[in-house]
Design a protein around this motif. Structure first.
Motif, PDB file in Angstrom:
ATOM      1  N   PRO A  87       0.355  -2.429  13.905  1.00  0.00           N
ATOM      2  CA  PRO A  87      -0.865  -2.713  14.669  1.00  0.00           C
ATOM      3  C   PRO A  87      -2.042  -1.800  14.315  1.00  0.00           C
ATOM      4  CG  PRO A  87       1.049  -2.735  16.112  1.00  0.00           C
ATOM      5  CD  PRO A  87       1.551  -2.331  14.757  1.00  0.00           C
ATOM      6  N   ASP A  88      -1.794  -0.541  13.971  1.00  0.00           N
ATOM      7  CA  ASP A  88      -2.889   0.384  13.640  1.00  0.00           C
ATOM      8  C   ASP A  88      -3.542   0.053  12.295  1.00  0.00           C
ATOM      9  OD1 ASP A  88      -2.213   1.679  15.930  1.00  0.00           O
ATOM     10  OD2 ASP A  88      -1.231   3.393  14.936  1.00  0.00           O
ATOM     11  N   PHE A  89      -2.908  -0.840  11.524  1.00  0.00           N
ATOM     12  CA  PHE A  89      -3.409  -1.127  10.170  1.00  0.00           C
ATOM     13  C   PHE A  89      -3.810  -2.591   9.994  1.00  0.00           C
ATOM     14  CE2 PHE A  89      -1.087   2.761   9.920  1.00  0.00           C
ATOM     15  CZ  PHE A  89      -1.725   3.515   8.958  1.00  0.00           C
ATOM     16  N   GLN A  90      -3.871  -3.314  11.118  1.00  0.00           N
ATOM     17  CA  GLN A  90      -4.237  -4.736  11.015  1.00  0.00           C
ATOM     18  C   GLN A  90      -5.731  -4.907  10.777  1.00  0.00           C
ATOM     19  OE1 GLN A  90      -2.637  -6.887  14.392  1.00  0.00           O
ATOM     20  NE2 GLN A  90      -0.526  -6.402  13.843  1.00  0.00           N
ATOM     21  N   ARG A  91      -6.093  -6.115  10.344  1.00  0.00           N
ATOM     22  CA  ARG A  91      -7.480  -6.514  10.072  1.00  0.00           C
ATOM     23  C   ARG A  91      -8.118  -5.695   8.956  1.00  0.00           C
ATOM     24  NH1 ARG A  91      -9.504 -10.792  13.215  1.00  0.00           N
ATOM     25  NH2 ARG A  91     -10.096 -11.281  11.120  1.00  0.00           N
ATOM     26  N   ARG A  92      -7.299  -5.237   8.025  1.00  0.00           N
ATOM     27  CA  ARG A  92      -7.825  -4.528   6.852  1.00  0.00           C
ATOM     28  C   ARG A  92      -7.416  -5.228   5.566  1.00  0.00           C
ATOM     29  NH1 ARG A  92      -6.238   1.777   8.212  1.00  0.00           N
ATOM     30  NH2 ARG A  92      -6.715   1.672  10.436  1.00  0.00           N
ATOM     31  N   GLY A  93      -6.944  -6.460   5.688  1.00  0.00           N
ATOM     32  CA  GLY A  93      -6.595  -7.223   4.500  1.00  0.00           C
ATOM     33  C   GLY A  93      -5.159  -7.081   4.035  1.00  0.00           C
ATOM     34  N   LEU A  94      -4.360  -6.260   4.758  1.00  0.00           N
ATOM     35  CA  LEU A  94      -2.982  -6.035   4.292  1.00  0.00           C
ATOM     36  C   LEU A  94      -2.097  -7.266   4.460  1.00  0.00           C
ATOM     37  CD1 LEU A  94      -2.386  -2.399   5.592  1.00  0.00           C
ATOM     38  CD2 LEU A  94      -2.398  -3.134   3.193  1.00  0.00           C
ATOM     39  N   GLY A  95      -2.301  -8.015   5.544  1.00  0.00           N
ATOM     40  CA  GLY A  95      -1.499  -9.224   5.757  1.00  0.00           C
ATOM     41  C   GLY A  95      -1.738 -10.233   4.650  1.00  0.00           C
ATOM     42  N   ARG A  96      -3.011 -10.434   4.321  1.00  0.00           N
ATOM     43  CA  ARG A  96      -3.342 -11.378   3.253  1.00  0.00           C
ATOM     44  C   ARG A  96      -2.764 -10.921   1.911  1.00  0.00           C
ATOM     45  NH1 ARG A  96      -7.836 -14.781   2.689  1.00  0.00           N
ATOM     46  NH2 ARG A  96      -8.752 -13.793   4.495  1.00  0.00           N
ATOM     47  N   ARG A  97      -2.882  -9.629   1.641  1.00  0.00           N
ATOM     48  CA  ARG A  97      -2.381  -9.138   0.349  1.00  0.00           C
ATOM     49  C   ARG A  97      -0.855  -9.173   0.296  1.00  0.00           C
ATOM     50  NH1 ARG A  97      -5.507  -3.896   0.554  1.00  0.00           N
ATOM     51  NH2 ARG A  97      -4.624  -3.240  -1.431  1.00  0.00           N
ATOM     52  N   MET A  98      -0.225  -8.919   1.439  1.00  0.00           N
ATOM     53  CA  MET A  98       1.244  -9.040   1.460  1.00  0.00           C
ATOM     54  C   MET A  98       1.654 -10.479   1.174  1.00  0.00           C
ATOM     55  SD  MET A  98       4.234  -7.775   1.705  1.00  0.00           S
ATOM     56  CE  MET A  98       4.038  -6.094   2.314  1.00  0.00           C
ATOM     57  N   MET A  99       0.939 -11.420   1.768  1.00  0.00           N
ATOM     58  CA  MET A  99       1.241 -12.828   1.474  1.00  0.00           C
ATOM     59  C   MET A  99       1.028 -13.130  -0.008  1.00  0.00           C
ATOM     60  SD  MET A  99       2.544 -14.494   3.957  1.00  0.00           S
ATOM     61  CE  MET A  99       2.445 -16.109   3.177  1.00  0.00           C
ATOM     62  N   ASP A 100      -0.029 -12.585  -0.595  1.00  0.00           N
ATOM     63  CA  ASP A 100      -0.259 -12.789  -2.033  1.00  0.00           C
ATOM     64  C   ASP A 100       0.910 -12.239  -2.859  1.00  0.00           C
ATOM     65  OD1 ASP A 100      -2.662 -14.139  -1.942  1.00  0.00           O
ATOM     66  OD2 ASP A 100      -3.883 -12.318  -2.041  1.00  0.00           O
ATOM     67  N   VAL A 101       1.415 -11.072  -2.459  1.00  0.00           N
ATOM     68  CA  VAL A 101       2.557 -10.480  -3.173  1.00  0.00           C
ATOM     69  C   VAL A 101       3.775 -11.405  -3.084  1.00  0.00           C
ATOM     70  CG1 VAL A 101       4.239  -8.585  -3.091  1.00  0.00           C
ATOM     71  CG2 VAL A 101       1.790  -8.079  -2.966  1.00  0.00           C
ATOM     72  N   LEU A 102       4.042 -11.904  -1.873  1.00  0.00           N
ATOM     73  CA  LEU A 102       5.212 -12.783  -1.694  1.00  0.00           C
ATOM     74  C   LEU A 102       5.026 -14.096  -2.449  1.00  0.00           C
ATOM     75  CD1 LEU A 102       5.971 -12.312   2.132  1.00  0.00           C
ATOM     76  CD2 LEU A 102       6.909 -11.041   0.205  1.00  0.00           C
ATOM     77  N   LEU A 103       3.814 -14.643  -2.409  1.00  0.00           N
ATOM     78  CA  LEU A 103       3.555 -15.907  -3.115  1.00  0.00           C
ATOM     79  C   LEU A 103       3.701 -15.719  -4.623  1.00  0.00           C
ATOM     80  CD1 LEU A 103       0.523 -17.115  -0.975  1.00  0.00           C
ATOM     81  CD2 LEU A 103       2.688 -18.344  -1.220  1.00  0.00           C
ATOM     82  N   ASP A 104       3.176 -14.633  -5.137  1.00  0.00           N
ATOM     83  CA  ASP A 104       3.307 -14.365  -6.580  1.00  0.00           C
ATOM     84  C   ASP A 104       4.771 -14.159  -6.965  1.00  0.00           C
ATOM     85  OD1 ASP A 104       0.660 -14.646  -7.027  1.00  0.00           O
ATOM     86  OD2 ASP A 104       0.299 -12.602  -7.717  1.00  0.00           O
ATOM     87  N   ASP A 105       5.505 -13.452  -6.104  1.00  0.00           N
ATOM     88  CA  ASP A 105       6.927 -13.218  -6.356  1.00  0.00           C
ATOM     89  C   ASP A 105       7.663 -14.561  -6.423  1.00  0.00           C
ATOM     90  OD1 ASP A 105       9.065 -11.329  -6.685  1.00  0.00           O
ATOM     91  OD2 ASP A 105       9.714 -11.752  -4.644  1.00  0.00           O
ATOM     92  N   ALA A 106       7.366 -15.442  -5.451  1.00  0.00           N
ATOM     93  CA  ALA A 106       8.025 -16.751  -5.410  1.00  0.00           C
ATOM     94  C   ALA A 106       7.685 -17.569  -6.654  1.00  0.00           C
ATOM     95  CB  ALA A 106       7.606 -17.502  -4.142  1.00  0.00           C
TER      96      ALA A 106
END
Ligand SMILES: CC(C)(COP(=O)(O)OP(=O)(O)OC[C@H]1O[C@@H](n2cnc3c(N)ncnc32)[C@H](O)[C@@H]1OP(=O)(O)O)[C@@H](O)C(=O)NCCC(=O)NCCS
Length: 159
Positions: A87-106
């Motif tokens: 929660p202290d690190f939300q809204r800084r783009g980490l969720g989107r970038r994590m999704m990008d990492v998972l999508l690229d991995d897939a």
């Protein structure tokens, strides 16, 4: 894609994207418990490190794990199993970038698509998935224990 797996240097904070290790279990559970009303149990999270189809990833800043994402590789498809940003690190783009990492991995592993299931009232997550190009495929009314609906979404990697 706007990131590289490994060390990247942003304007202020360095973020390392790497596969999760069993030593990360406690911090993953801490983030999980801060993020969900019905979090995964210790046993459920621990199992992720034994399942050969599970691909857990973390984001680390200054040596601290601040987000994680897990996808499963089943029958040629990736399934998003869990994702959370502290929660202290939300809204800084980490969720989107994590999704990008998972999508690229897939994609790199030859999966045809990624599917996911999200609570209908989780507007933040649904907004994130729609922004990434996911489309809603169906709904499961009263799917969860508290009788809230589930939204099923997917993104295809095939042209
Ligand atoms: C969903 C979650 C992973 C998003 O992570 P985040 O790092 O805060 O998200 P980002 O900063 O990368 O934002 C990406 C996009 O997500 C959406 N979003 C994120 N938080 C939002 C909020 N509070 N309200 C509305 N949209 C939101 C927006 O579309 C945002 O794009 P924008 O910044 O251009 O508006 C995070 O809110 C979280 O961990 N929630 C608790 C766990 C959870 O619900 N996981 C999903 C289960 S299916």
């Amino acid at each position: 894609m706007g990131y590289n797996v490994g060390m990247i240097t942003g304007t202020e904070t360095q973020t390392v994207w790497r596969r999760a290790r069993r030593e990360d279990l406690d911090v993953l559970l801490d983030i999980e418990r801060r993020s969900f009303d019905v979090p995964w149990t210790w046993g459920e999270m621990e199992e992720e490190f034994q399942l050969d189809y599970s691909r857990p990833w973390v984001a680390e800043q200054d040596g601290r794990v601040v987000a994680f994402g897990i996808h499963w590789l089943i029958a040629g498809e990736s399934q998003l199993a869990d994702i959370a940003v502290h929660p202290d690190f939300q809204r800084r783009g980490l969720g989107r970038r994590m999704m990008d990492v998972l999508l690229d991995d897939a994609r790199a592993l030859g999966m045809k698509k990624m599917t996911l299931e999200v609570r209908a009232e989780n507007a933040a997550a649904i907004d994130l998935y729609l922004n990434l190009g996911f489309v809603e495929t169906s709904r499961r009314p009263r799917y969860y224990e508290d009788r809230h609906d589930a939204v099923l979404m997917e993104i295809s990697f095939e042209k």
